[in-house]
Motif scaffolding. Structure first.
Motif, PDB file in Angstrom:
ATOM      1  N   ASP A   1      33.065  31.773  40.529  1.00 39.59           N
ATOM      2  CA  ASP A   1      33.926  32.788  41.136  1.00 39.59           C
ATOM      3  C   ASP A   1      34.242  32.483  42.600  1.00 39.59           C
ATOM      4  O   ASP A   1      34.388  33.389  43.420  1.00 39.59           O
ATOM      5  N   ALA A   2      34.358  31.213  42.920  1.00 44.20           N
ATOM      6  CA  ALA A   2      34.585  30.804  44.305  1.00 44.20           C
ATOM      7  C   ALA A   2      35.897  31.377  44.845  1.00 44.20           C
ATOM      8  O   ALA A   2      35.947  31.797  46.008  1.00 44.20           O
ATOM      9  N   ASP A   3      36.955  31.392  44.028  1.00 47.51           N
ATOM     10  CA  ASP A   3      38.239  31.910  44.520  1.00 47.51           C
ATOM     11  C   ASP A   3      38.175  33.411  44.788  1.00 47.51           C
ATOM     12  O   ASP A   3      38.764  33.905  45.750  1.00 47.51           O
ATOM     13  N   ILE A   4      37.428  34.137  43.954  1.00 53.17           N
ATOM     14  CA  ILE A   4      37.274  35.576  44.183  1.00 53.17           C
ATOM     15  C   ILE A   4      36.474  35.814  45.460  1.00 53.17           C
ATOM     16  O   ILE A   4      36.841  36.639  46.302  1.00 53.17           O
ATOM     17  N   GLU A   5      35.392  35.052  45.619  1.00 49.30           N
ATOM     18  CA  GLU A   5      34.570  35.190  46.818  1.00 49.30           C
ATOM     19  C   GLU A   5      35.350  34.816  48.073  1.00 49.30           C
ATOM     20  O   GLU A   5      35.207  35.458  49.117  1.00 49.30           O
ATOM     21  N   GLN A   6      36.204  33.799  47.967  1.00 45.86           N
ATOM     22  CA  GLN A   6      37.025  33.399  49.118  1.00 45.86           C
ATOM     23  C   GLN A   6      37.989  34.521  49.500  1.00 45.86           C
ATOM     24  O   GLN A   6      38.156  34.829  50.684  1.00 45.86           O
ATOM     25  N   ALA A   7      38.603  35.153  48.506  1.00 45.97           N
ATOM     26  CA  ALA A   7      39.515  36.277  48.782  1.00 45.97           C
ATOM     27  C   ALA A   7      38.753  37.425  49.442  1.00 45.97           C
ATOM     28  O   ALA A   7      39.269  38.073  50.363  1.00 45.97           O
ATOM     29  N   LEU A   8      37.524  37.656  49.026  1.00 47.76           N
ATOM     30  CA  LEU A   8      36.716  38.722  49.625  1.00 47.76           C
ATOM     31  C   LEU A   8      36.316  38.378  51.057  1.00 47.76           C
ATOM     32  O   LEU A   8      36.287  39.250  51.926  1.00 47.76           O
ATOM     33  N   ARG A   9      36.008  37.108  51.306  1.00 50.94           N
ATOM     34  CA  ARG A   9      35.661  36.686  52.680  1.00 50.94           C
ATOM     35  C   ARG A   9      36.849  36.871  53.618  1.00 50.94           C
ATOM     36  O   ARG A   9      36.670  37.130  54.805  1.00 50.94           O
ATOM     37  N   GLU A  10      38.063  36.715  53.069  1.00 50.38           N
ATOM     38  CA  GLU A  10      39.277  36.873  53.866  1.00 50.38           C
ATOM     39  C   GLU A  10      39.735  38.335  53.896  1.00 50.38           C
ATOM     40  O   GLU A  10      40.850  38.619  54.325  1.00 50.38           O
ATOM     41  N   ASP A  11      38.900  39.247  53.429  1.00 53.72           N
ATOM     42  CA  ASP A  11      39.206  40.682  53.351  1.00 53.72           C
ATOM     43  C   ASP A  11      40.473  40.970  52.547  1.00 53.72           C
ATOM     44  O   ASP A  11      41.227  41.889  52.852  1.00 53.72           O
ATOM     45  N   ASN A  12      40.706  40.198  51.511  1.00 61.24           N
ATOM     46  CA  ASN A  12      41.851  40.407  50.631  1.00 61.24           C
ATOM     47  C   ASN A  12      41.339  40.978  49.305  1.00 61.24           C
ATOM     48  O   ASN A  12      41.281  40.299  48.287  1.00 61.24           O
ATOM     49  N   LEU A  13      40.935  42.253  49.361  1.00 61.00           N
ATOM     50  CA  LEU A  13      40.319  42.916  48.214  1.00 61.00           C
ATOM     51  C   LEU A  13      41.275  42.991  47.023  1.00 61.00           C
ATOM     52  O   LEU A  13      40.876  42.774  45.876  1.00 61.00           O
ATOM     53  N   ILE A  14      42.541  43.260  47.273  1.00 63.04           N
ATOM     54  CA  ILE A  14      43.514  43.394  46.185  1.00 63.04           C
ATOM     55  C   ILE A  14      43.641  42.086  45.410  1.00 63.04           C
ATOM     56  O   ILE A  14      43.633  42.072  44.175  1.00 63.04           O
ATOM     57  N   GLU A  15      43.715  40.985  46.121  1.00 63.93           N
ATOM     58  CA  GLU A  15      43.815  39.674  45.457  1.00 63.93           C
ATOM     59  C   GLU A  15      42.545  39.387  44.656  1.00 63.93           C
ATOM     60  O   GLU A  15      42.611  38.883  43.530  1.00 63.93           O
ATOM     61  N   ALA A  16      41.386  39.726  45.224  1.00 63.69           N
ATOM     62  CA  ALA A  16      40.121  39.495  44.529  1.00 63.69           C
ATOM     63  C   ALA A  16      40.064  40.319  43.240  1.00 63.69           C
ATOM     64  O   ALA A  16      39.632  39.821  42.192  1.00 63.69           O
TER      65      ALA A  16
END
Length: 152
Positions: A109-124
């Motif tokens: 789930d690296a891409d989901i975690e990356q979106a969360l690190r970037e504060d992009n909750l909707i994308e995650a």
């Protein structure tokens, strides 16, 4: 008594008899119609051996045929629709804890975690929903839990 009165009494008796006969025939024909409308009893399907049932229901779940799995469960166990649906959903959750197997390779789930690190909750949430085939609430809850874990 006059002849006229006797005629009316006889006429009333004949009319009453005719009405009684018509009413009886109506009752008989309506009960016959009701019997014809009732479907013939369907024989109970033969129960499958437990291992055959288990393999068939797993195959239906893996193929995404939830409705057919519910039908099979109802036939096998003779339970109502709600109980069968709840049982099949529990089997699905047990086999695929995230709703279904991930589509495509999952890199932890690296891409989901990356979106969360970037504060992009909707994308995650979108990524999680698409990957695991869950609803919006389940995806949001899972992403919130991931975000809490990432923030430590």
């Amino acid at each position: 008594m006059s002849l006229n009165l006797i005629g009316w009494i006889v006429l009333a008796l004949i009319a009453g008899g005719i009405l009684a006969l018509a009413q009886r025939r109506l009752r008989e024909s309506s009960s016959r119609d009701e019997q014809e409308l009732d479907p013939p009893p369907v024989p109970a399907p033969a129960r499958l051996a437990p291992e055959v049932f288990q393999s068939r229901i797993e195959a239906l779940i893996d193929a995404g045929q939830t409705i057919n799995a519910i039908k099979l469960y109802r036939e096998q166990h003779g339970v109502g629709l709600k109980e069968a649906k709840d049982s099949v959903e529990a089997l699905i959750a047990e086999r695929h804890p995230f709703g279904r197997e991930p589509s495509g390779p999952v890199d932890a789930d690296a891409d989901i975690e990356q979106a969360l690190r970037e504060d992009n909750l909707i994308e995650a949430i979108k990524l999680y929903k698409d990957r695991y085939g869950v609803g919006l609430k389940e995806a949001k809850d899972a992403c919130d839990a991931m975000r809490r874990r990432l923030r430590g």
